[in-house]
Motif scaffolding. Structure first.
Motif, PDB file in Angstrom:
ATOM      1  N   VAL A   1       0.838  -1.196   0.000  1.00 26.14           N
ATOM      2  CA  VAL A   1       0.000   0.000   0.000  1.00 26.14           C
ATOM      3  C   VAL A   1       0.878   1.253   0.000  1.00 26.14           C
TER       4      VAL A   1
ATOM      5  N   SER B   1      -0.900   4.736  -1.050  1.00 28.49           N
ATOM      6  CA  SER B   1      -1.808   5.799  -0.640  1.00 28.49           C
ATOM      7  C   SER B   1      -3.155   5.238  -0.176  1.00 28.49           C
ATOM      8  N   ARG B   2      -3.630   5.713   0.973  1.00 26.44           N
ATOM      9  CA  ARG B   2      -4.926   5.257   1.470  1.00 26.44           C
ATOM     10  C   ARG B   2      -6.046   5.700   0.536  1.00 26.44           C
TER      11      ARG B   2
ATOM     12  N   GLU C   1       0.718  -1.400   8.872  1.00 27.31           N
ATOM     13  CA  GLU C   1      -0.077  -0.244   8.437  1.00 27.31           C
ATOM     14  C   GLU C   1      -0.883  -0.575   7.174  1.00 27.31           C
TER      15      GLU C   1
ATOM     16  N   THR D   1      -4.925  -0.827   6.859  1.00 26.92           N
ATOM     17  CA  THR D   1      -5.572   0.109   5.929  1.00 26.92           C
ATOM     18  C   THR D   1      -6.526  -0.630   4.999  1.00 26.92           C
TER      19      THR D   1
ATOM     20  N   ALA E   1     -10.545  -0.367   5.166  1.00 30.88           N
ATOM     21  CA  ALA E   1     -11.224   0.210   4.000  1.00 30.88           C
ATOM     22  C   ALA E   1     -12.314  -0.741   3.499  1.00 30.88           C
TER      23      ALA E   1
ATOM     24  N   TRP F   1     -11.413   9.658   8.373  1.00 30.63           N
ATOM     25  CA  TRP F   1     -11.419   9.031   7.051  1.00 30.63           C
ATOM     26  C   TRP F   1     -12.141   9.892   6.013  1.00 30.63           C
TER      27      TRP F   1
ATOM     28  N   ASP G   1     -10.122  11.528   2.959  1.00 37.86           N
ATOM     29  CA  ASP G   1      -9.614  10.552   1.982  1.00 37.86           C
ATOM     30  C   ASP G   1     -10.755   9.890   1.218  1.00 37.86           C
TER      31      ASP G   1
END
Ligand SMILES: Cc1cc2nc3c(=O)[nH]c(=O)nc-3n(C[C@H](O)[C@H](O)[C@H](O)COP(=O)(O)O)c2cc1C
Length: 509
Positions: A291, A293-294, A340, A344, A348, A493, A496
């Motif tokens: 990963v 970018s979130r 992380e 994520t 998501a 959140w 994003d």
């Protein structure tokens, strides 16, 4: 005179002894290093034996400073050799260290089941779901690894009923000799399914994906050790068999570009994965990424909803992951760690109401049962190991994969070096290592009072936050509720989520 004769006899006897030892070393099949370096190879084992004693004297020195510590390597080797694992005296870890983590056991532990759990991979659009083991062989190509290493890993997978990912270098004949379950991966080079111009060739893909041994198909977006970077195999290394496996011309430089040609937007990515599943006759299809970018992960979630079909699995690779060769700056400074990245993706998918149908695999320094269970508590459904499996197959972490001079015959194309790796012995080791690790993971889960890995939660993992405070992952991190992003994204959140679009990837914003 008598003295000289005695001297000659002595030298002769030593010579005969050395010759006998060399013959034994060459003929035995247990130790690749001795087959490859008869007589002198014993020095390695001698050093291994006396190192703990030496360490007592040089305790301040960092002897290991390498990706896998001496203790982790010892654990893998012992499991692979089937050595009794009970240890006397207690832990050598500093359990008070800030950052130290521990699993939460139950006051009423359970008996571990006889058979390890498995996880079904395959969402509603998949007609041929696959039952995945909790620990599998992570993607490593034929080319990065020798033919004998591929044989040993695949035979180990066949013996133990776990999956073996081909890596992006194509499905070679060595993957097929022993019948172990295959995850067939393609990357930006589409090796094994590419046109002369380097585009994706659907018919070639269909043909290979239809093989019974291929259980799932995977698209590699990025790899933790070198996210965003392509690769070049110099012409000299493109031998006839590499060329046949990758379906590229012999002796011609073979390039994996940094980016994919088959998609440029989240929607196109999801459509392409769905196409892979269709071409594979309904077998599970998914993708692997480290990963970055979130926002991009959320964009993929929106695309899944918009297209109306989902990948069957997503494999999250951590920036601590391995490689045969990568630029150091990429190894050290690019991409999210597995902790992380995994949290994520899990969050998501949960927040977008998609988690139920998509399985998450995790890779990044999974070596022992503790690593495996920890990843399950953080949101994974199953794990893959690359370097630990290499070690089970005889790798001694010499870190010379990129020179073609691997002393253990694992990561080389040099036939003489690779020949020293005995497939029968090493496949047993790979099998034993995987089985012992998964069995131990089942014992850990039983001690935690958990019958099914799906019952694990972030509350089962705790970390020393300071010298005075220990908190669980449930407390330290934010965990989204199912569908929360769709209903009312939390403020953490919301930005994003608003930025994420199924029509474009945005990178860092
Ligand atoms: C020698 C070697 C070759 C690799 N080749 C690939 C590859 O072709 N495709 C891929 O997705 N990952 C590749 N990887 C990354 C691994 O599959 C895995 O994601 C990563 O090493 C993390 O696992 P580990 O920490 O257990 O090694 C390779 C790793 C190694 C060590």
């Amino acid at each position: 005179m008598a003295l000289r004769n005695a001297g000659r006899w002595g030298v002769g006897a030593v010579g005969a002894g050395v010759a006998a030892l060399a013959t034994w070393d060459l003929l035995q099949k247990k130790h690749t290093i001795l087959r490859r370096y008869p007589v002198v190879g014993h020095l390695r084992y001698l050093m291994e034996d006396i190192r703990p004693e030496l360490q007592q004297y040089f305790i301040e020195r960092d002897w290991d400073g390498r990706p896998y510590s001496r203790d982790t390597r010892a654990l893998i080797y012992e499991r692979a050799k089937g050595v009794d694992e009970e240890k006397p005296y207690g832990t050598e870890l500093d359990v008070n260290r800030i950052g130290h983590e521990h699993l939460v056991h139950s006051t009423t532990p359970l008996e571990a089941p006889d058979e390890p759990s498995r996880v079904m991979v395959g969402g509603p659009d998949c007609s041929r779901p696959y039952s995945m083991a909790l620990l599998n062989v992570s993607a490593m190509s034929f080319g990065a690894l020798s033919a004998n290493a591929i044989r040993a890993l695949n035979k180990g997978a066949a013996l133990g009923g776990f999956a073996h990912d081909t890596g992006e270098g194509g499905l070679s004949p060595y993957h097929l000799e022993h019948g172990g379950d295959i995850v067939w991966e393609i990357g930006t080079g589409y090796f094994g399914a590419r046109t002369d111009d380097g585009d994706f060739d659907p018919e070639m893909f269909r043909e290979t994906a239809s093989k019974d041994q291929v259980k799932t198909v995977s698209l590699k977006l990025s790899q933790g050790a070198k996210p965003g970077v392509g690769g070049v195999l110099p012409g000299a290394k493109v031998t006839q068999e590499i060329a046949d496996t990758r379906r590229v011309p012999v002796g011609v430089k073979c390039v994996s570009p940094p980016s994919h040609k088959v998609f440029s937007t989240p929607t196109e990515l999801i459509e392409f994965v769905a196409r892979m599943r269709e071409l594979a006759g309904g077998k599970p299809a998914g993708f692997k990424l480290c990963v970055g970018s979130r926002v991009d992960v959320l964009a993929i979630c929106k695309a899944i909803t918009e297209v109306g079909t989902a990948p069957d699995f997503i494999i999250v690779d951590g920036s601590e992951g391995g490689t045969g060769a990568a630029p150091l700056e990429f190894e050290d400074h690019v991409g999210m760690s597995l902790t992380e990245g995994l949290m994520t993706v899990h969050n998501a998918l949960v927040g977008a109401g998609l988690r139920d149908t998509i399985r998450i695999g995790a890779s990044g320094k999974v070596a022992g049962a503790g690593d495996l269970v920890k990843r399950l508590t953080q949101g994974a459904d199953y794990t893959n190991a690359a370097r630990a499996m290499m070690m089970a197959a005889g790798c001694i972490q010499a870190q010379r994969c990129h020179t073609d001079k691997c002393p253990s015959g694992v990561a080389t194309q040099n036939a003489r070096r690779a020949r020293a790796l005995d497939v029968e012995d090493k496949s047993e080791r790979v099998h034993r290592y995987q089985r012992a690790t998964v069995d131990e993971a089942m014992r850990l889960m039983a001690a935690m009072g958990v019958r099914d890995p799906a019952e694990l939660t972030p509350a089962h993992l705790r970390r020393n936050e300071s010298t005075t405070e220990t908190r669980s992952y449930a407390e330290i991190y934010e965990w989204l509720a199912p569908g929360e992003l769709l209903d009312q994204p939390p403020s953490t959140w919301a930005r994003d989520w608003a930025l994420a679009s199924p029509d474009h990837f945005g990178g860092a914003r």
